[in-house]
Design a protein around this motif. Structure first.
Motif, PDB file in Angstrom:
ATOM      1  N   VAL A   1      -6.043   8.514  -8.696  1.00  0.00           N
ATOM      2  CA  VAL A   1      -5.260   8.107  -7.541  1.00  0.00           C
ATOM      3  C   VAL A   1      -3.847   7.794  -8.014  1.00  0.00           C
ATOM      4  CG1 VAL A   1      -5.109   6.468  -5.649  1.00  0.00           C
ATOM      5  CG2 VAL A   1      -7.346   7.169  -6.500  1.00  0.00           C
ATOM      6  N   GLN A   2      -2.901   8.651  -7.687  1.00  0.00           N
ATOM      7  CA  GLN A   2      -1.522   8.429  -8.088  1.00  0.00           C
ATOM      8  C   GLN A   2      -0.830   7.521  -7.076  1.00  0.00           C
ATOM      9  OE1 GLN A   2      -2.685  11.909  -8.069  1.00  0.00           O
ATOM     10  NE2 GLN A   2      -3.375  11.386 -10.134  1.00  0.00           N
ATOM     11  N   TRP A   3       0.373   7.075  -7.432  1.00  0.00           N
ATOM     12  CA  TRP A   3       1.107   6.160  -6.555  1.00  0.00           C
ATOM     13  C   TRP A   3       1.421   6.802  -5.208  1.00  0.00           C
ATOM     14  CZ3 TRP A   3       0.900   1.278  -7.063  1.00  0.00           C
ATOM     15  CH2 TRP A   3       0.775   0.696  -8.327  1.00  0.00           C
ATOM     16  N   ARG A   4       1.718   8.111  -5.222  1.00  0.00           N
ATOM     17  CA  ARG A   4       2.003   8.784  -3.951  1.00  0.00           C
ATOM     18  C   ARG A   4       0.781   8.755  -3.046  1.00  0.00           C
ATOM     19  NH1 ARG A   4       1.129  13.947  -2.152  1.00  0.00           N
ATOM     20  NH2 ARG A   4       2.426  14.591  -0.369  1.00  0.00           N
ATOM     21  N   LYS A   5      -0.375   9.017  -3.618  1.00  0.00           N
ATOM     22  CA  LYS A   5      -1.600   8.979  -2.833  1.00  0.00           C
ATOM     23  C   LYS A   5      -1.852   7.572  -2.289  1.00  0.00           C
ATOM     24  CE  LYS A   5      -3.907  12.738  -5.296  1.00  0.00           C
ATOM     25  NZ  LYS A   5      -5.082  13.108  -6.106  1.00  0.00           N
ATOM     26  N   PHE A   6      -1.585   6.600  -3.134  1.00  0.00           N
ATOM     27  CA  PHE A   6      -1.809   5.217  -2.704  1.00  0.00           C
ATOM     28  C   PHE A   6      -0.881   4.867  -1.539  1.00  0.00           C
ATOM     29  CE2 PHE A   6      -1.046   0.627  -2.981  1.00  0.00           C
ATOM     30  CZ  PHE A   6      -2.352   0.169  -2.929  1.00  0.00           C
ATOM     31  N   SER A   7       0.379   5.291  -1.612  1.00  0.00           N
ATOM     32  CA  SER A   7       1.323   4.986  -0.537  1.00  0.00           C
ATOM     33  C   SER A   7       0.919   5.689   0.760  1.00  0.00           C
ATOM     34  CB  SER A   7       2.745   5.386  -0.941  1.00  0.00           C
ATOM     35  OG  SER A   7       2.841   6.786  -1.116  1.00  0.00           O
ATOM     36  N   LEU A   8       0.430   6.931   0.650  1.00  0.00           N
ATOM     37  CA  LEU A   8      -0.033   7.653   1.841  1.00  0.00           C
ATOM     38  C   LEU A   8      -1.288   7.004   2.416  1.00  0.00           C
ATOM     39  CD1 LEU A   8       0.484  11.350   0.676  1.00  0.00           C
ATOM     40  CD2 LEU A   8       1.787  10.145   2.435  1.00  0.00           C
ATOM     41  N   LEU A   9      -2.157   6.530   1.529  1.00  0.00           N
ATOM     42  CA  LEU A   9      -3.361   5.830   1.976  1.00  0.00           C
ATOM     43  C   LEU A   9      -2.984   4.591   2.765  1.00  0.00           C
ATOM     44  CD1 LEU A   9      -6.539   5.746   1.687  1.00  0.00           C
ATOM     45  CD2 LEU A   9      -6.149   4.192  -0.220  1.00  0.00           C
ATOM     46  N   MET A  10      -2.011   3.831   2.257  1.00  0.00           N
ATOM     47  CA  MET A  10      -1.589   2.624   2.943  1.00  0.00           C
ATOM     48  C   MET A  10      -0.890   2.944   4.265  1.00  0.00           C
ATOM     49  SD  MET A  10      -2.599  -0.045   1.332  1.00  0.00           S
ATOM     50  CE  MET A  10      -4.089   0.940   1.159  1.00  0.00           C
ATOM     51  N   ARG A  11      -0.170   4.044   4.298  1.00  0.00           N
ATOM     52  CA  ARG A  11       0.577   4.396   5.511  1.00  0.00           C
ATOM     53  C   ARG A  11      -0.344   4.834   6.646  1.00  0.00           C
ATOM     54  NH1 ARG A  11       5.302   9.080   5.960  1.00  0.00           N
ATOM     55  NH2 ARG A  11       5.640   8.888   8.227  1.00  0.00           N
TER      56      ARG A  11
END
Length: 513
Positions: free
Chosen positions: A230-240
């Motif tokens: 899980v990369q940071w981009r994926k994490f940010s999209l998950l949160m969004r």
């Protein structure tokens, strides 16, 4: 039963602390009752240390299970529990203080394995149902039946302790010191038998989740987003795009565990109200009855959760609503109910609340976090929600120790009300949704084209109230979804789905052969 043995073992050991507390008070009165050889904070810290270990395991092992796979995630959780369980049985020291200091420390180690079992077992059960034609329409039932083994773990642990005490004829004080020590150590040692068995099974017989494996392979073959974690981009999209779901599953789990574990800690006090002169074995018999009532609730949940007239959200609302009503009655009429005239009514209300707790939020809070998240981050999302839930148990342990008995019921009642409100606003009902549609939507989001996905995952009936208010439901256009099916992200999703279907066909052929 086999996939649920991990939950059986974790419950057997976790609930043993509450079940054995009366035994320890009788065996080590200087430490557990008078607090002359041990401080009260040491005896109280056993539960807190265990819960802290569980939270750590839920977050860390939940994260890594999405990277290393469900099989080796399951091996890691079982292996950690075996190490912790052996150390629990072997806990010793020259003084009572040294004994319980070691016992408390190793509870943290065992708790790490317990914490990891939550997200790994839930994700694995969801994916096993998803990859099976026979179980795809019984996904909720499959997952909840795995979870129901937790209820069996609690029941069997209580029964084993009672059986050992009966074998030593420890019916009433004064208790034989040797018999009491053998009781608690042997009860833990018996729990090691299924725990070691499930570890060996997972190492040598357990197969990797076909859903997790095929989707990972499809991503790598398509050259898309890396499947290694899980990369940071994926994490940010998950949160969004999923923050409201994670908020809803985690906070509803928080208020449930706050009320549930608070009442577990209060259980022995409640039994003393029913029978002020109860012996240790009588306390355990009342506990066994409560465990049996709760276990029935697990099966009511399992066999109705996939019915169109029930579903996940209705079940969770129903369970929380009953908690609110029953505990509110207990709080308002506490003085009358605690008298001899109405004590049986009090007993019924308390045990009835246990039934509705299992036939409601205890089952759904374990099921939903894995269902509402994409496969790629399923274990991590479940681990996060479970960790927030266990934080509720930790807070309850502190708060319930500071308030009187009547206030405990007031708090539990309003936890039920808060659960109803949270569920109605933030929890979608995905009873009829194919989880592969959730993955298609997630891959469209990763591809930067979330507005191009128009399938069932954004169908208004499959969205929560807050998601509908945010406008996600306006994206649902079945005819437009057919045009999207040629995109790169959708090819990845379809390739993974095809791989899983081939896995199922191969498995059927092997079975026939």
């Amino acid at each position: 039963m086999i996939p649920g043995l991990g939950m059986f073992c974790e419950a057997y050991f976790v609930f043993a602390v509450g079940n054995l507390s009366a035994v320890w008070k009788a065996e080590y009165p200087e430490c557990w009752k008078k607090h002359t050889t041990c401080s009260q904070s040491l005896s109280n810290s056993i539960t807190y240390t265990q819960v802290c270990g569980i939270i750590f395991g839920q977050l860390v092992l939940g994260f890594f299970a999405d990277r290393i796979g469900r099989k080796w995630g399951s091996v890691a959780t079982a292996g950690t529990m075996v190490v912790g369980g052996i150390l629990i049985v072997a806990s010793s020291g020259p003084t009572d203080r040294a004994l319980w200091a070691m016992f408390t420390a190793v509870q943290f180690i065992f708790g790490i394995g317990v914490g990891g079992e939550y997200p790994v077992a839930s994700a694995s059960a969801n994916e096993r149902a998803e990859s099976s034609a026979a179980l795809s329409k019984r996904r909720g039932e499959t997952v909840v039946l795995v979870f129901s083994m937790q209820g069996w773990g609690n029941l069997v642990n209580t029964a084993v302790i009672i059986a050992i005490m009966a074998g030593f004829r420890l019916y009433a004080p004064p208790y034989d010191s040797y018999g009491m020590e053998v009781t608690w150590r042997l009860s833990y040692a018996i729990g090691l038998i299924p725990l070691i068995s499930i570890l060996l099974y997972r190492i040598f017989r357990l197969r990797e989740s076909a859903v997790w494996q095929k989707k990972r392979e499809a991503l790598q073959a398509m050259g898309g987003a890396k499947a290694s974690g899980v990369q940071w981009r994926k994490f940010s999209l998950l949160m969004r795009y999923y923050w409201h779901r994670n908020f809803g599953t985690s906070m509803s789990w928080f208020v449930w565990d706050f009320a549930f574990y608070g009442n577990k800690l209060f259980q022995s006090t409640f039994i003393k109200i029913i029978n002020p002169h109860a012996t240790v074995i009588q306390i355990l018999e009342w506990t066994l009855l409560n465990s049996a009532v709760a276990l029935v609730g697990y099966y009511f949940a399992a066999f109705t959760i996939d019915k169109p007239w029930m579903g996940r959200m209705r079940m969770q609302v129903m369970g929380f609503a009953w908690m609110f009503v029953l505990f509110l009655i207990c709080a308002v009429h506490y003085d009358q109910l605690s008298t001899n005239k109405y004590i049986h009514a009090f007993q019924f209300l308390y045990y009835f609340s246990s039934f509705w707790g299992q036939f409601g939020p205890n089952a759904t809070t374990w099921l939903l976090p894995a269902e509402l998240a994409p496969t790629e981050v399923r274990s991590m999302c479940h681990g996060f929600s479970a960790a927030v839930g266990k934080a509720g148990a930790l807070v309850a342990g502190v708060v319930f120790g500071l308030v009187d008995n009547r206030t405990k019921f007031w708090i539990s009642a309003f936890c039920g009300l808060a659960g109803v409100i949270l569920t109605v606003i933030t929890i979608p009902d995905v009873t009829s949704l194919d989880l592969r549609e959730g993955d298609r939507r997630w891959l469209a989001i990763l591809d930067g084209h979330h507005d191009m996905y128009h399938g069932d995952a954004v169908k208004p009936k499959n969205l929560s109230l807050i998601e509908r208010l945010l406008g996600y439901g306006r994206l649902y256009k079945p005819h437009a979804d057919e045009q999207y099916s040629g995109s790169k992200a959708d090819e990845v999703a379809m390739a993974a789905a095809k791989g899983v279907e081939m896995e199922v066909v191969d498995e059927k052929a092997a079975t026939k052969a």
